[in-house]
Motif scaffolding. Structure first.
Motif, PDB file in Angstrom:
ATOM      1  N   TYR A 139       4.864   1.507   0.253  1.00 33.48           N
ATOM      2  CA  TYR A 139       4.852   2.532  -1.237  1.00 33.48           C
ATOM      3  C   TYR A 139       6.075   1.812  -1.960  1.00 33.48           C
ATOM      4  N   LEU A 140       7.218   1.545  -1.257  1.00 30.34           N
ATOM      5  CA  LEU A 140       8.511   1.193  -2.045  1.00 30.34           C
ATOM      6  C   LEU A 140       8.254  -0.342  -2.231  1.00 30.34           C
ATOM      7  N   LYS A 141       7.674  -1.038  -1.522  1.00 24.02           N
ATOM      8  CA  LYS A 141       7.359  -2.432  -2.120  1.00 24.02           C
ATOM      9  C   LYS A 141       6.458  -2.399  -3.087  1.00 24.02           C
ATOM     10  N   GLY A 142       5.722  -1.483  -3.593  1.00 18.25           N
ATOM     11  CA  GLY A 142       4.998  -1.695  -4.658  1.00 18.25           C
ATOM     12  C   GLY A 142       5.739  -1.719  -5.819  1.00 18.25           C
ATOM     13  N   TYR A 143       6.866  -1.134  -5.806  1.00 21.19           N
ATOM     14  CA  TYR A 143       7.902  -1.058  -6.996  1.00 21.19           C
ATOM     15  C   TYR A 143       8.244  -2.263  -7.406  1.00 21.19           C
ATOM     16  N   CYS A 144       8.566  -3.051  -6.342  1.00 26.01           N
ATOM     17  CA  CYS A 144       9.017  -4.631  -6.577  1.00 26.01           C
ATOM     18  C   CYS A 144       7.858  -5.684  -6.801  1.00 26.01           C
ATOM     19  N   GLU A 145       6.777  -5.235  -7.350  1.00 30.12           N
ATOM     20  CA  GLU A 145       5.812  -6.302  -7.850  1.00 30.12           C
ATOM     21  C   GLU A 145       6.230  -6.555  -9.399  1.00 30.12           C
ATOM     22  N   PRO A 146       5.832  -7.724  -9.781  1.00 29.66           N
ATOM     23  CA  PRO A 146       5.471  -8.978  -8.931  1.00 29.66           C
ATOM     24  C   PRO A 146       6.707  -9.396  -8.129  1.00 29.66           C
ATOM     25  N   PHE A 147       8.062  -9.506  -8.749  1.00 30.76           N
ATOM     26  CA  PHE A 147       9.123  -9.582  -7.979  1.00 30.76           C
ATOM     27  C   PHE A 147      10.153  -8.529  -8.031  1.00 30.76           C
ATOM     28  N   PHE A 148      11.270  -8.562  -7.135  1.00 33.31           N
ATOM     29  CA  PHE A 148      12.266  -7.646  -7.312  1.00 33.31           C
ATOM     30  C   PHE A 148      12.898  -7.087  -8.695  1.00 33.31           C
ATOM     31  N   LEU A 149      13.060  -8.291  -9.483  1.00 38.20           N
ATOM     32  CA  LEU A 149      13.620  -7.686 -10.801  1.00 38.20           C
ATOM     33  C   LEU A 149      13.106  -6.947 -11.728  1.00 38.20           C
ATOM     34  N   PHE A 150      11.629  -6.367 -11.453  1.00 44.03           N
ATOM     35  CA  PHE A 150      10.850  -5.532 -12.276  1.00 44.03           C
ATOM     36  C   PHE A 150      10.709  -4.203 -11.585  1.00 44.03           C
ATOM     37  N   LEU A 151      11.865  -4.012 -10.588  1.00 45.00           N
ATOM     38  CA  LEU A 151      12.126  -2.641 -10.104  1.00 45.00           C
ATOM     39  C   LEU A 151      12.447  -1.590 -11.241  1.00 45.00           C
ATOM     40  N   PRO A 152      13.322  -1.694 -12.096  1.00 50.10           N
ATOM     41  CA  PRO A 152      13.688  -0.781 -13.114  1.00 50.10           C
ATOM     42  C   PRO A 152      12.602  -0.425 -14.037  1.00 50.10           C
ATOM     43  N   LEU A 153      11.792  -1.656 -14.546  1.00 51.15           N
ATOM     44  CA  LEU A 153      10.528  -1.480 -15.218  1.00 51.15           C
ATOM     45  C   LEU A 153       9.503  -0.611 -14.758  1.00 51.15           C
TER      46      LEU A 153
END
Lengths: 242, 83
Positions: A139-153
């Motif tokens: 579930y938490l990995k789903g926030y880092c799609e496509p890569f971890f820089l997209f976490l805040p978005l």
């Protein structure tokens, strides 16, 4: 005309403590009215199941099969447990939107608190069911799609879903209520500005009343109830898959 | 015109502009979605039900920006305008 959009509130202060609770009495009362209406409908229909199927039963059965088909299209076989939730949200929002048609009554969905409550409910259910299905790590990995820089978005996107989901319902019903409250005075003022007698405006006001009720109450109310429940279903399904 | 009157006037005008300009994009988007839905269901009438469902969801998502504009203009009217 400045009272358009105001909601009656009542604040209670707990004696001895510096603690305030604010109620919206109209919203609460009409929400309970709708809960009793839906419960009465459910009880009446459940009693008629044993007899030869009546019209109300056939109608609700068609509603159920339409929604269960949609849920199975979106989530497959394991989405069956969300069918009652989606139908309950649909019926609640539909009855709430239709209650405002009766003069003097207010739709609970005209109050932002009701819409935000429903939105938060769907938000919590979607995230909790995603965690239960995929586990915390995926579930938490789903926030880092496509890569971890997209976490805040992605986090802002989830918040935006909640806000837009509840504001869509509130905005549509509230805008309908405002336009409905404004048509009568605007027509009257136009007639008096043109120098026409005020009583000659009454057929136009009556026509505007029924026309805006039919459009905003019946049509927009039904479409928004469908859209709200379908979006709830979509949000739950997206989080389960991604 | 005194300062508080000016603020009231600017608040009302800016909330009207906000709502009007904010609705343009989603209006165009919803129109295009509806047109494409009619096209699609006239090419393939069997899919009309499925297309209707997708169209409603797409229209709802296209109207999101208008909802944000409504939020901003309501805030202008009832929060800043009420001060």
């Amino acid at each position: 005309m400045s009272d358009v959009g105001t909601i009656v509130t009542k604040t209670i202060t707990v004696p001895g403590l510096n603690f305030h609770i604010t109620f919206n009495p109209e919203t609460l009362i009409f929400t309970w009215v709708i809960i009793f209406l839906i419960s009465a409908l459910a009880v009446v229909v459940a009693r008629t199941i044993t007899r030869p199927a009546g019209r109300a039963f056939a109608l609700l059965e068609a509603l159920y099969s339409a929604f269960s088909d949609m849920v199975e299209d979106a989530m497959g076989d394991n989405g069956r447990r969300f069918v009652p939730l989606v139908i309950t949200i649909f019926l609640f929002v539909l009855f709430s939107n239709w209650l405002g048609i009766i003069p003097g009554l207010m739709s609970p969905t005209q109050d932002l608190n009701t819409c935000l409550g429903l939105g938060i409910l769907v938000f919590i259910i979607a995230h909790a069911s995603a965690i239960m299905k995929k586990g915390v790590g995926k579930y938490l990995k789903g926030y880092c799609e496509p890569f971890f820089l997209f976490l805040p978005l992605n986090v802002i996107g989830e918040m935006g879903k909640l806000v837009s989901h509840s504001f869509r319902l509130f905005g549509n019903i509230f805008a309908g209520a405002i336009i409905f409250a404004l048509t009568g005075p605007v027509i009257l003022k136009t007639f008096s500005a043109l120098g026409l007698p005020e009583f000659s405006a009454s057929p136009l006001i009556l026509a505007a009343y029924f026309g805006s009720q039919a459009f905003f109450g019946l049509f927009v109310g039904t479409v928004q109830a469908l859209v709200f429940s379908l979006l709830a279903l979509t949000y739950i399904a997206i989080l389960q898959e991604a | 015109m005194s300062g508080s009157e000016l603020i009231t006037v600017v608040t009302y005008v800016s909330s009207a502009i906000c709502m009007g300009l904010g609705a343009i994009g989603s209006a165009i988007g919803i129109g295009k979605i509806g047109a494409k839905d009619v096209e699609g269901s006239s090419i393939n009438p069997k899919q009309e039900g499925a297309l209707l469902k997708t169209m409603l969801i797409a229209m709802a998502i296209a109207s999101t920006t208008a909802m944000y504009a409504l939020l901003v203009s309501l805030l202008l009217l009832f929060v800043i305008g009420a001060i």
